[in-house]
Design an enzyme around this catalytic site. Sequence first.
Site, short mmCIF file in Angstrom:
data_model
loop_
_atom_site.label_atom_id
_atom_site.label_comp_id
_atom_site.label_asym_id
_atom_site.label_seq_id
_atom_site.Cartn_x
_atom_site.Cartn_y
_atom_site.Cartn_z
CB ALA A 69 -0.89 -0.02 1.23
CD GLU A 103 -2.59 -7.15 3.14
OE1 GLU A 103 -2.14 -6.04 2.79
OE2 GLU A 103 -3.34 -7.30 4.10
N GLY A 122 0.43 -4.87 0.98
CA GLY A 122 -0.77 -4.95 0.15
C GLY A 122 -0.54 -5.71 -1.14
CD GLU A 149 1.53 -5.34 5.86
OE1 GLU A 149 2.27 -6.26 6.25
OE2 GLU A 149 0.83 -5.41 4.84
N1 COA Z 1 4.58 3.09 -0.90
C1 COA Z 1 4.95 4.23 -1.50
N2 COA Z 1 6.06 4.35 -2.26
C2 COA Z 1 6.82 3.26 -2.40
C3 COA Z 1 6.50 2.03 -1.80
C4 COA Z 1 5.31 1.98 -1.02
N3 COA Z 1 4.91 0.84 -0.43
N4 COA Z 1 7.45 1.13 -2.11
C5 COA Z 1 8.33 1.78 -2.89
N5 COA Z 1 7.95 3.06 -3.07
C6 COA Z 1 8.61 4.12 -3.86
C7 COA Z 1 9.87 4.61 -3.15
O1 COA Z 1 9.53 5.58 -2.17
C8 COA Z 1 10.63 5.19 -4.32
O2 COA Z 1 10.07 6.43 -4.65
P1 COA Z 1 11.04 7.69 -5.00
O3 COA Z 1 11.83 7.22 -6.21
O4 COA Z 1 10.10 8.79 -5.31
O5 COA Z 1 11.90 7.89 -3.80
C9 COA Z 1 10.28 4.22 -5.45
O6 COA Z 1 9.08 3.57 -5.06
C10 COA Z 1 11.35 3.17 -5.67
O7 COA Z 1 11.56 2.48 -4.45
P2 COA Z 1 13.00 2.30 -3.76
O8 COA Z 1 12.79 2.14 -2.29
O9 COA Z 1 13.93 3.39 -4.20
O10 COA Z 1 13.45 0.93 -4.43
P3 COA Z 1 14.49 -0.12 -3.85
O11 COA Z 1 14.73 -1.10 -4.94
O12 COA Z 1 15.67 0.56 -3.25
O13 COA Z 1 13.73 -0.85 -2.64
C11 COA Z 1 11.86 -1.98 -1.61
C12 COA Z 1 12.63 -1.67 -2.91
C13 COA Z 1 10.60 -2.74 -2.00
C14 COA Z 1 12.72 -2.84 -0.68
C15 COA Z 1 11.49 -0.67 -0.89
O14 COA Z 1 10.92 0.22 -1.85
C16 COA Z 1 10.53 -0.83 0.23
O15 COA Z 1 10.91 -1.28 1.30
N6 COA Z 1 9.24 -0.47 0.02
C17 COA Z 1 8.24 -0.51 1.05
C18 COA Z 1 7.79 -1.91 1.30
C19 COA Z 1 6.73 -1.95 2.36
O16 COA Z 1 6.97 -1.69 3.52
N7 COA Z 1 5.51 -2.29 1.95
C20 COA Z 1 4.42 -2.46 2.84
C21 COA Z 1 3.56 -1.25 2.87
S1 COA Z 1 2.17 -1.54 3.96
#
Ligand code: COA
Length: 273
Positions: free
Chosen positions: A79, A127, A124, A147
């Site tokens: 999400a 999910e 999400g 989460e």
């Molecule tokens: N919500 C909003 N934005 C998200 C996102 C999320 N769940 N997951 C990734 N993004 C965005 C990042 O903020 C980034 O945006 P930016 O370029 O404007 O800064 C872009 O997507 C690319 O992500 P980035 O983190 O730079 O990629 P990465 O390859 O270094 O890391 C992940 C990938 C998946 C490990 C990391 O993005 C992450 O941990 N995301 C969140 C995962 C999470 O907690 N999901 C559960 C949400 S309830």
Amino acid sequence: MTAQEQQPGSPARGALQLVAVERTGHVATVTIQRPDKLNALNPAVLGELTAAFHDLLAQGSEVRAAVLTGAGKAFVAGADIAEMAAMNSIAAKRFAEAGHRLADLIETAPFPVIAAVNGFALGGGCELALACDFIYAAEGAKLGQPEVNLGVIPGFGGTQRLLRRVGPGRARELIYSGDMITAEQALAIGLVNAVFPAAELLARAREAALKIASRGPLAVAAAKRVLLRGESLDLTAANELEAQAFAALFGSEDQQLGMKAFLAKSQATFTGK
Ligand code: COA
């Protein structure tokens, strides 16, 4: 418009921008297209996905199987955290309900939906994949429910569907730790059904969808319904449901065609009637 003011997940009006839908024969492919944010589910994406599935449902037995995937390096990285950060409890409840509506729509669709997890399927995203009938994953994909790292819990059905998919011990471990697991680890615990090289994933998912689409659509829909509903019933009630659904298929054109074709040593072309 702030996150609190939005009506999240209300079906999108007009052309879809964040979701692409393609249909070849009886198989639809739905692709989430917000790769710059790793396909994170914000209200707009939820709304477009909901609209896309409503549209597929409206096509009746023309759609007999679907594949759900993501553009770029993620299936769905969760999400949208940027949107959630601004939410109060009321907005969060509405957001969760929109996620649940979408998951329910996919889960109760009369056609099977295969999640082709091409990369990150987190929060999400995991999910959403769990709302699909089964999951194929690409080598290198990562899945999880992170989460608790954000101070919250899964809100789009993850606590319940992960529990039912992988059992209580594995679900608790994944949800309490917030750990990401590899596609191979997900395969080992039954979260995904198969792992393929990334370049083959979509073709393999479509191949499976095509096979399902060649079967009797009323029968596949009945099987999906009984498998889903039966899960929350005791065995006696679930078996009664199965017997009723089995009986109801008799007299359908599909049952006549299927059985006649077998006896004539030929292949049935089902009509979904
Ligand atoms: N919500 C909003 N934005 C998200 C996102 C999320 N769940 N997951 C990734 N993004 C965005 C990042 O903020 C980034 O945006 P930016 O370029 O404007 O800064 C872009 O997507 C690319 O992500 P980035 O983190 O730079 O990629 P990465 O390859 O270094 O890391 C992940 C990938 C998946 C490990 C990391 O993005 C992450 O941990 N995301 C969140 C995962 C999470 O907690 N999901 C559960 C949400 S309830």
